[in-house]
Structure formats: C-alpha cells, structure tokens
Design a protein around this motif. Structure first.
Motif, PDB file in Angstrom:
ATOM      1  N   THR B 252       2.583  -0.644 -12.528  1.00 45.77           N
ATOM      2  CA  THR B 252       1.336  -1.702 -11.939  1.00 45.77           C
ATOM      3  C   THR B 252       1.633  -2.362 -10.847  1.00 45.77           C
ATOM      4  OG1 THR B 252       2.255  -3.316 -13.606  1.00 45.77           O
ATOM      5  CG2 THR B 252       0.363  -2.088 -14.323  1.00 45.77           C
ATOM      6  N   SER B 253       3.212  -2.398 -10.766  1.00 48.73           N
ATOM      7  CA  SER B 253       3.864  -3.129  -9.625  1.00 48.73           C
ATOM      8  C   SER B 253       3.461  -2.012  -8.334  1.00 48.73           C
ATOM      9  CB  SER B 253       5.347  -3.095  -9.814  1.00 48.73           C
ATOM     10  OG  SER B 253       5.614  -4.256 -10.646  1.00 48.73           O
ATOM     11  N   THR B 256      -0.045  -2.889  -7.488  1.00 48.95           N
ATOM     12  CA  THR B 256      -0.623  -4.372  -6.847  1.00 48.95           C
ATOM     13  C   THR B 256       0.109  -4.357  -5.625  1.00 48.95           C
ATOM     14  OG1 THR B 256       0.995  -5.462  -8.299  1.00 48.95           O
ATOM     15  CG2 THR B 256      -1.206  -5.140  -8.967  1.00 48.95           C
ATOM     16  N   THR B 266      -7.375  -5.666  -6.349  1.00 49.54           N
ATOM     17  CA  THR B 266      -7.198  -4.946  -7.652  1.00 49.54           C
ATOM     18  C   THR B 266      -7.378  -6.036  -8.688  1.00 49.54           C
ATOM     19  OG1 THR B 266      -4.968  -5.223  -7.476  1.00 49.54           O
ATOM     20  CG2 THR B 266      -5.983  -3.066  -6.717  1.00 49.54           C
ATOM     21  N   PRO B 267      -8.614  -6.589  -8.963  1.00 51.53           N
ATOM     22  CA  PRO B 267      -8.708  -7.779 -10.025  1.00 51.53           C
ATOM     23  C   PRO B 267      -8.417  -7.316 -11.389  1.00 51.53           C
ATOM     24  CG  PRO B 267     -10.865  -7.280  -8.897  1.00 51.53           C
ATOM     25  CD  PRO B 267      -9.781  -6.467  -8.135  1.00 51.53           C
ATOM     26  N   SER B 270      -4.648  -6.475 -11.584  1.00 47.95           N
ATOM     27  CA  SER B 270      -3.793  -7.687 -11.744  1.00 47.95           C
ATOM     28  C   SER B 270      -3.985  -8.566 -12.978  1.00 47.95           C
ATOM     29  CB  SER B 270      -4.295  -8.599 -10.513  1.00 47.95           C
ATOM     30  OG  SER B 270      -3.952  -8.063  -9.318  1.00 47.95           O
ATOM     31  N   GLU B 273      -1.614  -6.677 -15.251  1.00 49.97           N
ATOM     32  CA  GLU B 273      -0.196  -6.933 -15.057  1.00 49.97           C
ATOM     33  C   GLU B 273       0.282  -8.205 -15.624  1.00 49.97           C
ATOM     34  OE1 GLU B 273       0.667  -7.028 -10.707  1.00 49.97           O
ATOM     35  OE2 GLU B 273       2.537  -6.069 -11.286  1.00 49.97           O
ATOM     36  N   GLN B 274      -0.633  -9.236 -15.188  1.00 48.00           N
ATOM     37  CA  GLN B 274      -0.249 -10.592 -15.678  1.00 48.00           C
ATOM     38  C   GLN B 274       0.045 -10.336 -17.472  1.00 48.00           C
ATOM     39  OE1 GLN B 274       0.277 -13.116 -13.256  1.00 48.00           O
ATOM     40  NE2 GLN B 274       0.030 -10.918 -12.288  1.00 48.00           N
ATOM     41  N   PHE B 277       3.346  -8.996 -17.775  1.00 53.25           N
ATOM     42  CA  PHE B 277       4.366  -9.891 -17.658  1.00 53.25           C
ATOM     43  C   PHE B 277       4.492 -10.969 -18.921  1.00 53.25           C
ATOM     44  CE2 PHE B 277       4.127  -9.488 -12.636  1.00 53.25           C
ATOM     45  CZ  PHE B 277       5.084  -8.386 -12.780  1.00 53.25           C
ATOM     46  N   LEU B 278       3.533 -11.194 -19.482  1.00 52.83           N
ATOM     47  CA  LEU B 278       3.529 -12.148 -20.694  1.00 52.83           C
ATOM     48  C   LEU B 278       4.412 -11.475 -21.625  1.00 52.83           C
ATOM     49  CD1 LEU B 278       0.067 -13.484 -21.320  1.00 52.83           C
ATOM     50  CD2 LEU B 278       1.884 -14.758 -20.866  1.00 52.83           C
ATOM     51  N   LEU B 280       6.728  -8.983 -21.171  1.00 53.85           N
ATOM     52  CA  LEU B 280       8.025  -9.169 -20.790  1.00 53.85           C
ATOM     53  C   LEU B 280       8.670 -10.652 -20.989  1.00 53.85           C
ATOM     54  CD1 LEU B 280       9.193  -6.845 -19.220  1.00 53.85           C
ATOM     55  CD2 LEU B 280       9.047  -8.075 -17.257  1.00 53.85           C
TER      56      LEU B 280
END
Lengths: 439, 439
Positions: B252-253, B256, B266-267, B270, B273-274, B277-278, B280
């Motif tokens: 994903t990195s 984006t 890329t809504p 993104s 990806e958030q 990250f949660l 992570l």
C-alpha cells in the motif's frame, strides 16, 4: 426572587442545568424535571422548584423548555412516556426544544403534537451551542426555527438564554434550526477529531506538545475546537470531563443519517465518525473527546524501524499545521455544501459558525469564496491556491506514512483535494475543492 | 540433477524459497543467497548451492534473480551493500528483479546499473503474484517489463516460473511491470481489508461466521482475497501465517506514494492503508493479515445499548454482501483509473487481475464497462445501476452505525458513490462511479 412568568424545564444535564439556573437568576420561576434525583436536589439549592414527572413540571406553565440528550428522550418526556409534558400544558403554551435532534425528527414531533389533539401548542425548534459555561451565563448561540407566531411567543426567553449577537432566527420554520445546528456540527465533528489527529502526529514527531499547542493556536491551523480542547488534550488524564465522546457521536450520527437520507456525500464527517467509533470500541465513550489523541499515540514504539524526513521543529510544526489546514478546508467545504443542499441561508450559516464552536481560520479565509462558488458567483483573483494545499497536506501525509501512523482525516482531505484538482485544473483556487460535493 | 544454465537467486523468503526450489526441480543449478542462515541450510537440503555474499552467488552466473522484500534491500544486494551482485556478474548477464517495488525505483535502478559501469547488464522488471504455493509450483502470475532484448534473454526463465496463461509481457519497458503489479495491489489492498471488514460486521450482527463465509464466497461479494483469507479469518488464532500485515503495508505504501507523486487520488487504498496502520499500532505487523478482523470485533459488548434493524440471517447476510459489493466496485474503479493514468493497457490489467489475487465478482461484472468509460466508449444498456449500489451499501452502513461499529471502507465507498451520483445523475450505470477519479 421570581418575578417573571413561571416555566417548566425538562432535562437538567450539564447544559440544561446551566440554562435553567440562569433563568432563575434572570427572575423566572423555574420548575425542573430530570430522571436523575441528585440533580433535582442541586437544582433546589439554586432556587428552583422540582417536579417528579414531566406532566407535573409542565402543569399550569405557559412555557416548557426541553433540553434532553436525544430525540428519543424528547419523544418520551413530551408525548409518549409516563406522564408526559405536552398534554399537561395549558392552552396556547409554547415548547422550546433545545436538544440537538435531526430536522426530520422535530418536523415529525410537531405533527405528533397536533395529532395528539394539541394544535394550540407552539413548538420552537431551537438547538443551542456554546458549552456549559455559556449556558450558565445566558450567552449561548441559539438557532431557532418556527412559525412567526411561535417565535414571537418565545423571543424573550430565547434572548435571555443567548448572547444577543448569537441568536439566529433561521428561515424555513420547524426543522431549519436543527438543520443549522447539524451543519455547525459538521465543523465540530471534524475539528474535534482533527485536534487529536494533529496533536497525535506532533507526538509521533517528538515535538514538545505544549509549545506545539501554543504555535498551532496562533496559526492558520486554528479552530475553536483546537483551542477549546487543547488543555484537556495536554492533560495527562485528558480531564476534567467537559464533553464526552458519546456526545459528539450522537451529533455525527444525526449528520450522516440525514446526509444518507438526503443522498448527500459527507466523506469528511464519515471519516471522523469511524474514528469516533474506534474510540467507542476501546471503551472511551464516556471519556472527554480530547482523549481521542490516544487513538493516534498508542502504537508509538511498536512500529519497528521508521524514519521521519523532517528534522527541525519548524519543519515538523509546519507539517502539523498543514494537516490541520487541509482538513479544515475540506470540513468548511463539506459544511457549506451540505447547508446549501438543505436550503439554508449560507451567509447566516457562515456567520453562526465563525462565531460559535465551528470557527476555524480556514473557514474565515476560504468560506466566503466557497459560498460564492456554491452560488455560481465570480470570485476575486487573489485566492489561495488549491495545489498549495495539496502539496503541503501531501507532505504531512507522506511523513505520517513514513512513521506508519494513521492520519484518517488528513488522508480523506488529501484525496478529496486531489479529486477536485483533477477536475478543476492545477491552477484552481482553494474554494474549488467544493466541486467534490457539487452536482 | 542440474542440466540447465547455472543461475544465482538472492532472497530466499517465503516466495523466493519456493521459486528457487522450483527452478532446481526444473533442472537449473541454483546458487542461493539470503541473510538468514537457517534458510540457506534448508536450501542446501533441497539441492541448492549457497553463497555467503551476493557477489559470490552472482559470480560467473549469466542470470541473477532477485526476490528480496523491498527496494532498499534490492539496492543493497545488487549495488550498494557489502559485496553486491551486479559488479560480480559476467558480461551481458540478466538481472530479474521479482520484488514488488515502485516503478520509479526500478527505473532509477537501471540508470544506476549503467552508471556503475555495467550498461551490458540486462534488467527485467518482473514482479510476481500468487503466493508461496504457486511460487513452488512454478505457476505464478508474472508482470514483466523491459527492453525487447532483455525480455528475449529472460523469457525462458519467466516461463518456468509462471503459469503459461499468466505471464504478462507489459508494454512500456522498465517500470511497466511494477506499475502493473502496483495496480493489481490496489485490488489486493482493498480486498484483504474488505474481507476483515465484512466478516467483522457479520460478527457484530451475530451471524454464524462459517455459514456466512460459505455464502459470501458464492455471492457477488466474492473476491479472490476473501476466499483465500477466509480459513485464517475463521481460525481462532488467524493462522497459519501466510502473508503478514507488514507485507501488504509495504505494497500500500508503494501505491499511495506513487499516487501522490502522480497527483492521483486513491481514496479507497488510503482508507485501507489507515486501517493497516491501526493494526500496526496494535502490534499486529507480523501477524497474518487475516487477523485484522480483530480491528472490527474488539469493541463488541463495550458499546452500550445498540439495536440492529435487521432481524433475520438472510437480511443480515444481504447487508454484508452489499458491503463487499460496494467496496469492490470502488476498488475496481480506483484500480482501472490508476492503471489508465499511468498509461497501462487496460485490457491487460483487467485480464491479469481477474486471473490473479485481485479478482472479484464486481471487477468481472463492471470492469469491462469501467474500461469503456475510461476510454470514452459507449456502454451497453443493461448495466447495473449505481443508485442500487448506493441504496444497498447505504443500508449496510446504516446498520453498522446503529451498532456503532466502524466500516472504514464501506463508508469511503458509499461517499464516493454518492459523489459520483451527484454528478452523473440518479439513473447512472455502476461504471459511472469512475467519474470520481476522472479529470
């Protein structure tokens, strides 16, 4: 010493208690009702009378002010519950519903009051904003919609409860006040969340949070919510409790449910709402909403090797400021677009919001051009550039990605700005972001 | 027994080990290198030779296959690290970079190889897809971009490693293979996340998860990822580990970062990806990505009084299916729009994706019309209606809101569909959602 007309006040929570005791100070004989007994005891000490049912409170009073938490509670205490208020009111009485409820609810309530055989009762749809302190001082912002006759009947009380400059009589009758409040809460919902998101990013960047707070409050990233929540964001326990996560969730629910009903997109508020639900899932519902910074800080130290590109405090602060600016620009566009869609007067919405809890530097700076864009009017030539927002917000989102931390609202805002730039062209003004919401 | 040309293989992780041992089975003399010694020992048992540096592995071999995890690692082992591979290669050798890296990186790598005095070395940009089992069977999907001379040099090996029907020679030279993989991963990133989001909602709705899984896999909510992850979503420990959260975050990195570089929105990705990250932040980075259902289930029972509107299992299943359909529609539109933006051949992207890990029922059904829309061609008259997606996905989002649980991707998708409907009109076909991404 009461010298003015006796009135009934239902719902003595943080806001209602302040409003009701202010009315006592102003000389009204107030009979209060609340389901929570200790509150009634406190209310007696402030000089109020109390009742054990809504009907008992309302009986013989020409005015009933209702400040309960939800539409469901309003329905119970006014009409459907045990010994409700409306049937007990004298002929021609006026009900001021100050709770934040959906427009659709208050319109149905009026019909239900009439259907219950009380077409004589005047209803005023008058949600408030400003917090418990202003409630107690009688300086709230109030958004009132109703028939002219009802407004005339309630005008004096509305003035006593509000700051004279912040009493808005909203055109459109019953429901218009609630719509106005709803649009204001679009800003509130986004800006409560962005305060935590920005300070969470500052924490991940190892910035000194007190210094950052001071700088942000003076920056173009300012919002009323940022400044208001900051002491509790900085407090180790995120206290003292002023407004719980559950409260803003109630408001975001009104916004997104009404938006779906109106088939209108609210990408920013929906993002904020998901973040509030995350907090709820962690058991933060009854904590102050400033505590949501925890959603952005919990992973620190667990993320493995990450490396920020920014090195100086100035660079880092600029990223956090850009994050707020980008979010607040999109929040302003979403608010004004939704207000336009539900038929509110944009100038009135704008004036209300910049003078209440919805204010932000971006709303003040770009809002007037956004309104012109919504009305199809020409804008001036010295406007802020949308591409600058994309570049600066992009740098903040890049950095959060390097740190592997979420910036929910920042990502939503950046993608919306990118969508707008694809359509409006690289030299579009900042207000062009509103094209995302346009038909 | 090795009978074909000797080659070097750098990076013997889950994928690389399978690929390299498959090459041994196919008769190649493979010299492997990896930083993790136990892997080398295992590799010897499979009949491989081993080396203690990339240079030692590459020395004298006309082929070097590189399957490390990141661009940074590739740069180290090929050029910049201790005893790197490229300087040790004989004249005219070919390097197959199979790692998933940004297009921009592999283009820079080619220049760096030339600048290091080795313009004679052929580079093939050939990321793969399909998982460790297909790697070991030599039936991967491979997306190869390079000069004609380089492709000719590597063709035989590419065929040995891939399913004959799933080897894609991508027009555009170095970088085009990585762009193709990147667009495929837009689907992967969204559909890994949607599998957890859908099953999380099913859990919140008190559905039987095994029965739900069975039904969803047969429904229009199907995706390759949903079916592939399902056993591990259903497993109490979300095992055995097949693909870690850290792996999809790496992908994903790339998406984006490249999207921001291309100023492209890329809504959907993104949002996914958030959510990663949660995970992570909770310390789930090394867990299987199927374990992300935990992000959607953790709050259950902590949320206070909530009341779902759906009552029967059929109603609930329909909501979960609609959630997946809406998300996958938007994921398909985002993928094909981004592919169009970076100049890929849409038919090839489509064919690759429906035959690889990016497949979904929605991509198959709506993808062809989305491609026509992107090319400005007329579409047929019997298309699915976008308003139907909005209504059905809206019902799922409504229900999640009643339950006070987040559906990150579902909300993003619904708002994007609403944005498109505002522009395209209430009777627009499903493919019109692509207008969000259009210029």
């Amino acid at each position: 010493m009461a010298s003015k007309e006796p009135l009934s006040f239902i719902g003595l929570g943080a806001m209602g208690f302040g409003m009701a005791t202010n009315l006592i100070k102003e000389g009204y004989a107030v009979t209060g009702f609340d389901v929570w007994a200790p509150t009634l005891e406190r209310f007696t000490k402030e000089g109020g009378s109390t009742a054990s049912t809504p009907a008992e409170a309302a009986s013989g009073k020409n005015v009933c002010i209702c400040m309960v938490a939800t539409a469901q509670q309003a329905q119970e205490v006014l009409l459907d519950g045990e010994k409700p208020a409306v049937p007990a009111l004298p002929k021609g009485a006026v009900v001021l519903l100050c709770s934040t409820v959906p427009c659709s609810y208050v319109q149905e309530l009026e019909k239900a009051i009439h259907a219950a055989g009380r077409p004589d009762v005047h209803l005023i749809d008058c949600p408030v904003s400003g917090g418990a302190i202003r409630a107690g001082n009688g300086t709230l912002s109030i958004m009132a919609g109703a028939s002219d006759a009802a407004i005339a009947r309630g005008q004096e009380l509305l003035q006593v409860m509000s700051d004279p400059a912040k009493l808005y009589i909203v055109a459109g009758g019953i429901g218009a006040g609630s719509n106005m409040k709803m649009c204001h809460q679009v800003l509130a919902a986004n800006q409560i969340a962005s305060a935590s998101e920005a300070m969470g990013l500052a924490h991940q960047l190892d910035l000194d949070l007190s210094k950052t707070a001071e700088a942000l409050i003076k920056s173009d990233g300012w919002s009323w919510m940022l400044e208001n929540r900051m002491p509790r964001i900085l407090d180790a326990d995120h206290g003292p409790l002023a407004s719980a996560v559950n409260i803003i969730i109630k408001d975001t629910s009104i916004i997104t449910v009404e938006a779906r009903r109106a088939e209108f997109p609210t990408p920013m508020t929906s993002t904020a709402e998901q973040m509030y639900f995350l907090g709820l899932g962690k058991g933060y519902g009854t904590d102050d909403d400033a505590s949501l910074i925890r959603l952005y800080t919990e992973g620190k130290g667990k993320l493995g090797p990450v490396k920020a590109a920014s090195t100086t405090d100035d660079e880092k602060l600029a990223l956090v400021t850009s994050l707020l600016k980008g979010i607040h620009l999109c929040a302003a566009a979403e608010t004004l677009s939704f207000a336009h869609h539900v038929g509110l007067d944009l100038e009135q919405v704008f004036e209300l919001c910049i003078n209440a809890a919805g204010g932000s530097a971006m709303l003040s700076k770009v809002g007037p051009n956004i309104m012109k864009a919504l009305r199809g009017e020409a804008r001036g030539g010295d406007a802020l550039q949308l591409a600058d927002f994309a570049r600066d917000l992009g740098a903040a989102v890049d950095e959060a990605q390097r740190l592997k931390v979420p910036v929910f609202l920042g990502n939503s805002a950046l993608n919306l700005i990118r969508v707008a730039l694809r359509k409006a062209g690289a030299d579009a003004a900042a207000d062009s972001v509103v094209s995302v919401w346009s038909s």
